[in-house]
Design a protein around this motif. Structure first.
Motif, PDB file in Angstrom:
ATOM      1  N   LEU A 377       9.567  19.693 -59.166  1.00 12.60           N
ATOM      2  CA  LEU A 377      10.426  19.013 -60.278  1.00 12.60           C
ATOM      3  C   LEU A 377      11.744  18.602 -59.528  1.00 12.60           C
ATOM      4  N   VAL A 378      12.268  19.397 -58.571  1.00 17.31           N
ATOM      5  CA  VAL A 378      13.635  19.180 -57.936  1.00 17.31           C
ATOM      6  C   VAL A 378      13.542  18.309 -56.631  1.00 17.31           C
ATOM      7  N   SER A 379      12.285  17.928 -56.100  1.00 19.68           N
ATOM      8  CA  SER A 379      11.992  17.289 -54.887  1.00 19.68           C
ATOM      9  C   SER A 379      12.609  15.678 -55.138  1.00 19.68           C
ATOM     10  N   LYS A 380      12.888  15.570 -53.702  1.00 20.96           N
ATOM     11  CA  LYS A 380      13.334  14.031 -53.553  1.00 20.96           C
ATOM     12  C   LYS A 380      12.407  13.109 -53.835  1.00 20.96           C
ATOM     13  N   ASP A 381      11.002  13.363 -53.369  1.00 21.74           N
ATOM     14  CA  ASP A 381       9.832  12.369 -53.447  1.00 21.74           C
ATOM     15  C   ASP A 381       9.548  12.236 -54.918  1.00 21.74           C
ATOM     16  N   TYR A 382       9.704  13.410 -56.018  1.00 22.55           N
ATOM     17  CA  TYR A 382       9.303  13.158 -57.086  1.00 22.55           C
ATOM     18  C   TYR A 382      10.559  12.261 -57.970  1.00 22.55           C
ATOM     19  N   ALA A 383      11.418  12.649 -57.513  1.00 25.76           N
ATOM     20  CA  ALA A 383      12.666  11.892 -58.204  1.00 25.76           C
ATOM     21  C   ALA A 383      12.694  10.400 -57.936  1.00 25.76           C
ATOM     22  N   ALA A 384      12.135  10.170 -56.659  1.00 33.89           N
ATOM     23  CA  ALA A 384      12.036   8.584 -56.314  1.00 33.89           C
ATOM     24  C   ALA A 384      10.867   7.814 -57.148  1.00 33.89           C
ATOM     25  N   GLU A 385       9.876   8.743 -57.569  1.00 29.17           N
ATOM     26  CA  GLU A 385       8.764   8.247 -58.274  1.00 29.17           C
ATOM     27  C   GLU A 385       9.316   7.948 -59.662  1.00 29.17           C
ATOM     28  N   ARG A 386      10.205   8.927 -60.150  1.00 26.69           N
ATOM     29  CA  ARG A 386      10.857   8.613 -61.529  1.00 26.69           C
ATOM     30  C   ARG A 386      11.887   7.704 -61.533  1.00 26.69           C
ATOM     31  N   ALA A 387      12.713   7.395 -60.658  1.00 21.85           N
ATOM     32  CA  ALA A 387      13.806   6.494 -60.690  1.00 21.85           C
ATOM     33  C   ALA A 387      13.187   5.067 -60.790  1.00 21.85           C
ATOM     34  N   LYS A 388      11.999   4.860 -60.074  1.00 19.66           N
ATOM     35  CA  LYS A 388      11.349   3.772 -60.564  1.00 19.66           C
ATOM     36  C   LYS A 388      10.999   3.262 -61.854  1.00 19.66           C
ATOM     37  N   LEU A 389      11.182   4.281 -62.630  1.00 20.35           N
ATOM     38  CA  LEU A 389      10.860   4.120 -64.210  1.00 20.35           C
ATOM     39  C   LEU A 389      12.324   3.522 -64.892  1.00 20.35           C
ATOM     40  N   ILE A 390      13.376   3.534 -64.225  1.00 20.42           N
ATOM     41  CA  ILE A 390      14.577   3.325 -64.641  1.00 20.42           C
ATOM     42  C   ILE A 390      15.020   2.072 -64.557  1.00 20.42           C
ATOM     43  N   ASN A 391      14.831   0.880 -65.500  1.00 24.24           N
ATOM     44  CA  ASN A 391      15.540  -0.464 -65.490  1.00 24.24           C
ATOM     45  C   ASN A 391      16.773  -0.555 -65.387  1.00 24.24           C
ATOM     46  N   PRO A 392      17.824  -0.787 -64.562  1.00 23.92           N
ATOM     47  CA  PRO A 392      19.190  -1.063 -64.709  1.00 23.92           C
ATOM     48  C   PRO A 392      19.652  -1.896 -65.761  1.00 23.92           C
ATOM     49  N   ALA A 393      18.963  -2.728 -66.401  1.00 25.81           N
ATOM     50  CA  ALA A 393      19.346  -3.675 -67.359  1.00 25.81           C
ATOM     51  C   ALA A 393      18.726  -3.331 -68.849  1.00 25.81           C
ATOM     52  N   ARG A 394      17.878  -2.551 -68.836  1.00 25.41           N
ATOM     53  CA  ARG A 394      17.046  -2.424 -70.214  1.00 25.41           C
ATOM     54  C   ARG A 394      16.491  -0.966 -70.407  1.00 25.41           C
ATOM     55  N   ILE A 395      16.637  -0.544 -71.620  1.00 18.28           N
ATOM     56  CA  ILE A 395      15.929   0.934 -71.963  1.00 18.28           C
ATOM     57  C   ILE A 395      14.626   0.888 -71.882  1.00 18.28           C
ATOM     58  N   ASN A 396      14.063   1.945 -70.922  1.00 21.71           N
ATOM     59  CA  ASN A 396      12.646   2.203 -71.075  1.00 21.71           C
ATOM     60  C   ASN A 396      12.107   2.593 -72.526  1.00 21.71           C
ATOM     61  N   PRO A 397      11.251   1.694 -73.193  1.00 22.05           N
ATOM     62  CA  PRO A 397      10.907   1.937 -74.496  1.00 22.05           C
ATOM     63  C   PRO A 397      10.375   3.471 -74.931  1.00 22.05           C
ATOM     64  N   LYS A 398       9.526   3.832 -74.007  1.00 19.00           N
ATOM     65  CA  LYS A 398       8.973   5.114 -74.062  1.00 19.00           C
ATOM     66  C   LYS A 398       9.030   5.919 -72.851  1.00 19.00           C
ATOM     67  N   VAL A 399       9.363   7.102 -72.490  1.00 18.33           N
ATOM     68  CA  VAL A 399       9.257   7.811 -71.420  1.00 18.33           C
ATOM     69  C   VAL A 399       8.218   9.130 -71.563  1.00 18.33           C
ATOM     70  N   ASP A 400       7.555   9.697 -70.568  1.00 18.68           N
ATOM     71  CA  ASP A 400       6.604  10.851 -70.569  1.00 18.68           C
ATOM     72  C   ASP A 400       7.016  11.939 -69.594  1.00 18.68           C
ATOM     73  N   PRO A 401       6.462  13.145 -69.566  1.00 23.15           N
ATOM     74  CA  PRO A 401       6.774  13.666 -68.619  1.00 23.15           C
ATOM     75  C   PRO A 401       6.029  13.622 -67.361  1.00 23.15           C
ATOM     76  N   GLY A 402       6.247  14.061 -66.033  1.00 21.27           N
ATOM     77  CA  GLY A 402       5.669  13.635 -64.733  1.00 21.27           C
ATOM     78  C   GLY A 402       4.469  14.433 -64.973  1.00 21.27           C
ATOM     79  N   LYS A 403       3.300  14.358 -64.190  1.00 22.29           N
ATOM     80  CA  LYS A 403       1.951  14.973 -63.804  1.00 22.29           C
ATOM     81  C   LYS A 403       2.336  16.011 -62.850  1.00 22.29           C
ATOM     82  N   ALA A 404       2.334  17.012 -62.915  1.00 26.38           N
ATOM     83  CA  ALA A 404       2.629  18.227 -61.698  1.00 26.38           C
ATOM     84  C   ALA A 404       1.295  18.115 -61.126  1.00 26.38           C
TER      85      ALA A 404
END
Length: 605
Positions: A377-404
C-alpha cells in the motif's frame, strides 16, 4: 467563518504561573451557568470581517511560532502545555512531560481524551537515532460474541454509544510502557499537575465548553441506547459554560490510585474491580479479565520519502499509512507550480485522499487478525499506478480500492526535551466524549471505539472477541536525513490523514513555517467508503468537499467547475500542534506551534 485566537501575550503571562497558583476552587460543575459569553456573540460570526494584519509572515497566521533551546510543548489547553514545560524543567524526559500533559488533558479536555481511551505515539529516540512507535490500543471484550454484537446493530453497523462499543482502555498501560523505557522522573510525579487541576478546578475555555455541552446534551437524548447516564451527569453535569470553573474530584482520586499503584492498579487492582462490577451491573461485557490481558505493543513505523523528507506513520490497526499513500500519489504532481490554495492544488490532494481512503476501507485492520498488505500500500510502484487515476483538471466520477497482490472528537500533543527526544502522541475516547458510560466513582468515560468494527462477512475489520478495532487516531512524524524534523499531528477522525498531508504539503511544497502551515485554510473531503463497510448515506460516489472560509472564492468556483460537490464548512477541519527540530549553527533550536481552531498553545524555553 474565519477566526483568529488572540494569544500574543499569553506565553509570557502564563510562564509566570505555578501549578499551585494557576487554579482556584469555586462553583459546582453540574451547574447550568451560561459562562462569560460576550453580548450579541452571533454578530461576530461574520464572513466579511477578517483578522487584523500581521506585520510579517503569512497574512493568515494567527500568531508567531515560538522558539526555545531546551524544550518545547504544544497541546489543546494552555495549562496542559504549562504542566509539560514544568516537568521538563524538573529534569523530566519528553516522555515524562507527554504523560503528564496527557493526564492533564484527560481532565481539561474530556471531550477529546481520557484514561477510558487508547493512545498511540511515535518518538525520536536520540540514543538509537531512529523513530520508535507504540500502539496502546485495547481489544474488544472476549465475552462479547459476533452474534451479540450483530444483535445490537443499527442500519447494519454497530451503534455509536453504549457498552457494545466499549473496548479495553489502552492509555494507562501505554503511558507505563513508555515510562519504563524512557522515563526519568518518578511515575507518581507525573500525575501531580493533573491531580491539582482536577481537585481544585479550572476555568473552561470556549471550544472545550462548546463540545462538553454538546456531548452531554447528546447522551441524554431518548433512544441513544446507553445503559445508564447518571454517572456521566454526576461527573460532567450539562457541561460547564465558558469561563466556569470545573472540577472532577472522582478523577483526581483515580489518578492518585494510579500514581501510587502504577498501571497494575488500573488493569488488575481496585480500579479494575470497580470497572468489572460496573459493567456487570449495567449488562455490559468489559471485564477484569479483559483488562488484565491488555498490553501495549512497540511498533516499527512505516515510512516514505516525500521530496527529500521522510514521513513516518504507524501501521497496526490505525489509518496512519493513508497519509503515506496520499503523499506518494501527490509527489507525481508539481504542487508548487499548481499554486498555494489553488483549485488545482486542492483538487490533486483531495483526489489522492479519495483513492487512499478506498484502500483504507478495504484493507486496514488489526494485523493480528488480518493480513494487511502494508508494504504494498505504501510502495512507490503502487502509488504510481494510483496517481494515473488523478486527472488534474476533472474529478474522477468513481474510485475503487486497488487490488492487492495475492497473499492471505481526539487530542494531539507533542513535546521535546534537551536531549533531542521528541514525542508525538495522540489519545482519544473517539466521538462525542466516548460511549456515555462512566464507572461508579472513577470520573472518566469509556471509549466507543468499537463502533468502528465492521459487521460485513469477510471484511478484515469484522468484529471478533479480543480484537482491536480500526483506529482513526494517528501521530505524525517526519525526519530529514539522520535527524528529526517535525513531531506533529492533526486531530479529528477521518480528517487526520487529510490534515497531516496538508501540513506536509504546506511545509515542503509551499515553504510555510510551523505556525502558518497549521493556520492555513484547510479542505476536508467526506464520503469515502468507511472502515466498517458502510458508505455515508446520500453523499454519492464523489462525496462532498468542504473548504474553510479562508479559501479564495475563485478557488471554490473552479473546484465546482471541476465537478466537486461542495458543502458548507462545519468546523471539522482538525486541530494541530507541532514541534520542529532545527539547527542554529551547531546548536539545537525547537520551534513550536499551535493553532486557532482549539483552545491551546505552544510554549518553548
Amino acid at each position: 467563518m474565519k477566526r483568529r485566537t488572540f494569544i500574543a501575550g499569553v506565553p509570557a503571562a502564563t510562564a509566570a504561573l505555578s501549578l499551585d497558583g494557576a487554579v482556584s476552587a469555586q462553583s459546582n460543575p453540574t451547574a447550568a451557568q451560561p459562562g462569560f459569553q460576550p453580548k450579541d456573540a452571533e454578530n461576530y460570526a461574520r464572513p466579511d470581517v477578517h483578522a487584523g494584519d500581521r506585520p510579517v509572515g503569512a497574512s493568515f497566521a494567527s500568531r508567531s511560532t515560538v522558539y526555545g533551546r531546551s524544550g518545547a510543548a504544544g497541546s489543546s489547553h494552555p495549562l496542559a502545555t504549562l504542566a509539560a514545560i514544568e516537568i521538563l524543567k524538573k529534569g523530566g524526559s519528553a516522555v515524562d512531560a507527554a504523560i503528564a500533559m496527557n493526564a492533564c488533558l484527560g481532565f481539561l479536555e474530556p471531550t477529546a481524551c481520557g484514561i477510558g481511551g487508547d493512545v498511540f505515539a511515535m518518538l525520536w529516540d536520540p540514543a538509537q537515532k531512529k523513530v520508535v512507535g507504540i500502539a496502546g490500543s485495547g481489544r474488544s471484550p472476549r465475552s462479547l460474541s459476533l452474534e451479540t454484537a450483530r444483535s445490537r446493530a443499527q442500519d447494519g453497523a454497530l451503534p455509536a454509544y453504549g457498552a457494545v462499543t466499549v473496548s479495553v482502555p489502552g492509555a494507562v498501560d501505554g503511558w507505563w510502557t513508555l515510562h519504563q523505557r524512557y522515563g526519568k522522573l518518578k511515575w507518581a510525579d507525573l500525575f501531580e499537575p493533573a491531580i491539582a487541576y482536577a481537585s481544585e478546578g479550572v476555568p473552561v475555555p470556549e471550544v472545550i465548553s462548546h463540545y462538553m455541552r454538546r456531548g452531554m446534551a447528546n447522551f441524554v437524548k431518548p433512544g441513544r441506547g446507553i445503559e445508564e447516564v447518571e454517572n456521566a451527569k454526576k461527573t460532567f453535569g450539562v457541561g460547564p459554560g465558558v469561563g466556569e470553573i470545573f472540577r472532577n474530584p472522582d478523577l483526581a482520586r483515580t489518578y492518585r490510585m494510579i500514581a501510587k499503584g502504577g498501571r497494575d492498579e488500573f488493569y488488575q487492582g481496585a480500579i479494575a474491580e470497580t470497572i468489572d462490577t460496573y459493567f456487570k451491573r449495567i449488562g455490559g461485557w468489559l471485564s477484569k479479565a479483559d483488562l488484565a490481558a491488555h498490553k501495549a505493543e512497540w511498533s516499527d513505523p512505516y515510512a516514505t520519502d516525500y521530496r527529500g523528507v521522510t514521513v513516518h506513520a504507524l501501521g497496526a490497526n490505525t489509518q496512519g499509512i493513508a497519509t503515506l499513500q496520499m503523499l506518494n500519489m501527490i509527489e507525481h504532481f508539481d504542487m508548487r507550480g499548481a499554486g498555494f490554495q489553488s483549485a488545482r492544488s486542492i483538487h490533486i490532494q483531495a483526489e489522492a485522499k479519495r483513492l487512499a481512503y478506498e484502500d483504507r476501507a478495504r484493507y486496514y485492520a488489526d494485523p493480528n487478525f488480518s493480513k494487511v498488505p502494508g508494504e504494498w500500500l505504501v510502495s512507490k510502484d503502487y502509488a504510481a499506478e494510483r496517481a494515473k487515476l488523478i486527472n488534474p483538471a476533472r474529478i474522477n466520477p468513481k474510485v475503487d480500492p486497488g487490488k492487492a497482490p495475492s497473499r492471505g472528537d481526539t487530542t494531539y500533543f507533542t513535546v521535546a526535551d534537551a536531549s533531542g527526544m521528541m514525542v508525538s502522541m495522540i489519545q482519544s475516547n473517539f466521538r462525542g466524549m466516548g460511549a456515555g458510560l462512566v464507572a461508579d466513582g472513577l470520573g472518566f468515560m469509556f471509549q466507543d471505539r468499537g463502533q468502528l468494527f465492521s459487521l460485513q462477512p469477510g471484511h478484515p475489520n469484522l468484529y471478533a472477541p479480543g480484537k482491536r478495532p480500526f483506529q482513526t487516531i494517528i501521530p505524525g512524524f517526519a525526519t530529514r536525513g539522520d535527524a528529526p524534523w517535525l513531531s506533529f499531528g492533526v486531530m479529528g477522525g477521518d480528517m487526520q490523514p487529510q490534515g497531516q498531508t496538508q501540513i506536509v504539503v504546506n511545509r515542503v511544497d509551499y515553504g510555510l513555517d510551523a505556525q502558518a502551515a497549521g493556520d492555513a485554510p484547510r479542505w476536508h473531503h467526506e464520503g469515502s467508503s468507511q472502515s466498517m463497510g458502510e458508505d455515508l448515506p446520500g453523499l454519492g460516489p464523489k462525496g462532498i468537499l468542504r473548504l474553510e472560509s479562508g479559501v479564495p472564492d475563485a478557488t471554490r468556483k473552479a473546484l465546482v467547475e471541476m465537478g466537486w460537490v461542495m458543502a458548507e464548512p462545519d468546523g471539522g477541519f482538525g486541530r494541530y500542534q507541532c514541534v520542529e527540530h532545527r539547527m542554529s549553527g551547531n546548536e539545537r533550536v525547537y520551534a513550536a506551534a499551535s493553532e486557532m481552531r482549539a483552545d491551546g498553545l505552544a510554549l518553548a524555553y
